[in-house]
Scaffold this active site. Structure first.
Site, short mmCIF file in Angstrom:
data_model
loop_
_atom_site.label_atom_id
_atom_site.label_comp_id
_atom_site.label_asym_id
_atom_site.label_seq_id
_atom_site.Cartn_x
_atom_site.Cartn_y
_atom_site.Cartn_z
N ARG A 1 11.87 -10.06 0.76
CA ARG A 1 11.02 -8.80 -0.15
C ARG A 1 11.44 -8.80 -1.92
O ARG A 1 10.63 -7.63 -2.59
CB ARG A 1 10.89 -7.67 0.49
CG ARG A 1 9.66 -6.46 0.55
CD ARG A 1 8.56 -7.23 1.01
NE ARG A 1 8.42 -6.12 1.65
CZ ARG A 1 7.07 -5.82 2.51
NH1 ARG A 1 7.14 -7.12 3.37
NH2 ARG A 1 6.09 -4.59 2.35
N ARG B 1 -8.18 0.41 6.22
CA ARG B 1 -7.47 -0.34 7.69
C ARG B 1 -6.61 1.00 8.11
O ARG B 1 -6.71 1.12 8.79
CB ARG B 1 -6.09 -1.34 6.64
CG ARG B 1 -5.33 -1.58 8.17
CD ARG B 1 -4.13 -2.34 7.94
NE ARG B 1 -2.81 -2.24 6.96
CZ ARG B 1 -2.01 -3.23 6.39
NH1 ARG B 1 -1.64 -4.46 6.54
NH2 ARG B 1 -0.90 -2.25 5.76
N LYS C 1 -2.06 -10.67 4.75
CA LYS C 1 -1.04 -11.36 4.95
C LYS C 1 -0.34 -11.26 6.39
O LYS C 1 -0.97 -12.56 7.13
CB LYS C 1 0.57 -11.11 4.36
CG LYS C 1 1.26 -11.11 3.39
CD LYS C 1 2.61 -10.79 2.90
CE LYS C 1 2.67 -10.08 2.26
NZ LYS C 1 3.47 -9.07 3.02
N ARG D 1 -2.34 3.55 10.25
CA ARG D 1 -0.31 3.44 9.63
C ARG D 1 -0.54 4.63 8.80
O ARG D 1 -0.67 5.21 7.97
CB ARG D 1 -0.93 1.74 9.32
CG ARG D 1 0.26 1.04 10.22
CD ARG D 1 -0.13 -0.37 8.97
NE ARG D 1 1.11 -0.34 7.99
CZ ARG D 1 1.92 -1.22 7.39
NH1 ARG D 1 1.50 -2.56 8.08
NH2 ARG D 1 2.13 -1.12 6.69
N ARG E 1 3.43 1.35 -2.68
CA ARG E 1 4.06 -0.06 -1.87
C ARG E 1 3.28 -1.03 -3.19
O ARG E 1 4.23 -2.05 -3.11
CB ARG E 1 3.13 -0.11 -0.50
CG ARG E 1 4.16 0.83 0.24
CD ARG E 1 3.22 0.82 1.80
NE ARG E 1 3.07 -0.15 2.67
CZ ARG E 1 1.71 -0.24 3.05
NH1 ARG E 1 0.53 0.31 3.55
NH2 ARG E 1 1.51 -1.85 3.65
P1 AMP Z 1 4.41 -4.18 5.76
O1 AMP Z 1 4.68 -4.24 7.17
O2 AMP Z 1 5.53 -5.72 5.72
O3 AMP Z 1 3.90 -4.07 4.57
O4 AMP Z 1 6.03 -3.37 5.95
C1 AMP Z 1 5.99 -1.91 6.34
C2 AMP Z 1 7.34 -1.65 5.33
O5 AMP Z 1 8.73 -1.98 5.83
C3 AMP Z 1 7.57 -2.16 4.39
O6 AMP Z 1 6.89 -0.59 3.20
C4 AMP Z 1 9.57 -1.24 3.73
O7 AMP Z 1 9.61 -0.02 4.48
C5 AMP Z 1 9.34 -1.95 5.05
N1 AMP Z 1 10.00 -3.59 5.12
C6 AMP Z 1 9.11 -4.60 5.70
N2 AMP Z 1 9.52 -5.57 5.13
C7 AMP Z 1 11.03 -5.10 4.67
C8 AMP Z 1 11.49 -6.12 3.63
N3 AMP Z 1 12.13 -7.18 4.32
N4 AMP Z 1 12.61 -5.10 3.07
C9 AMP Z 1 12.81 -4.20 2.67
N5 AMP Z 1 12.16 -3.39 3.30
C10 AMP Z 1 11.14 -3.93 4.56
#
Ligand code: AMP
Length: 192
Positions: free
Chosen positions: A90, A129, A15, A135, A146
């Site tokens: 989300r 990754r 993504k 990360r 996740r």
């Molecule tokens: P991502 O980079 O999109 O995988 O996001 C990394 C982490 O950020 C996620 O596992 C959540 O802890 C937090 N996060 C990102 N976007 C959201 C969202 N829309 N709502 C809640 N937590 C989020």
């Protein structure tokens, strides 16, 4: 022309990479809630301190923090001509919040794009990754958590957008360029 998009898909489906490519091609900013949280954590901001415990555990950050952040970001002048949201909404409550943010300013979403990939492929990608980017939330147990959170809370929102005839699904398995081309072809009827 306007292009207001949300990009959906499980963690590890590519993504983030595709969001940047699509946004560039459409001439709109890519807005990644995950990136904004990571930048805040790195910068040691008040928001960063509040969200760290959630992101490092692979849990969703509480809606009130996330929604307020997105509302502020979508009020910036650079989203006038559109935006591509990566990682938001989300859950179903965030879908309603985004609706509210947009309708309050007389706007609406053009399309929700879901990048699909099977669980085995995404776990593999995420663990690779982890080796490259380091990360904090890419360890195997957090990755699995996740994916569970995605299945329980995020996957159902595809159905919400499908019921509004706004959902397109694109296979995320393949070379990066190939997937970008698939995505551009799939969204073309909705944007512009
Ligand atoms: P991502 O980079 O999109 O995988 O996001 C990394 C982490 O950020 C996620 O596992 C959540 O802890 C937090 N996060 C990102 N976007 C959201 C969202 N829309 N709502 C809640 N937590 C989020």
């Amino acid at each position: 022309m306007s292009a207001r998009l949300v990009l959906l898909g499980p963690p590890g489906a590519g993504k983030g990479t595709q969001a940047v490519r699509l946004a560039e091609s459409l001439g709109v900013p890519a807005i990644s809630t995950g990136d904004i949280f990571r930048a805040n954590i790195k910068g040691g901001t008040a928001l960063g301190l509040k969200v760290q415990e959630y992101t490092s555990a692979g849990a969703l950050v509480p809606d009130e923090l996330t929604n307020a952040m997105v509302r502020d970001r979508l009020a910036e002048p650079d989203v006038e001509g559109g935006f591509l949201l990566d990682g938001y909404p989300r859950n179903v409550a965030q879908v309603a919040e985004l609706d509210d943010i947009l309708t309050s300013t007389g706007r609406s979403l053009d399309v929700a794009v879901e990048i699909t990939a099977d669980a085995a492929a995404v776990v593999d990608r995420l663990l690779k990754r982890a080796e490259i980017e380091g990360r904090a939330d890419d360890t195997e147990s957090v990755v699995r958590h996740r994916l569970d959170v995605y299945a329980e809370q995020t996957a159902p929102i595809a159905g919400v957008y499908a019921s509004r005839d706004l959902l397109v699904q694109v296979d995320g398995i393949g070379a990066v360029d190939e997937v970008t081309q698939r995505l551009l072809a799939a969204i073309a009827p909705y944007v512009g």
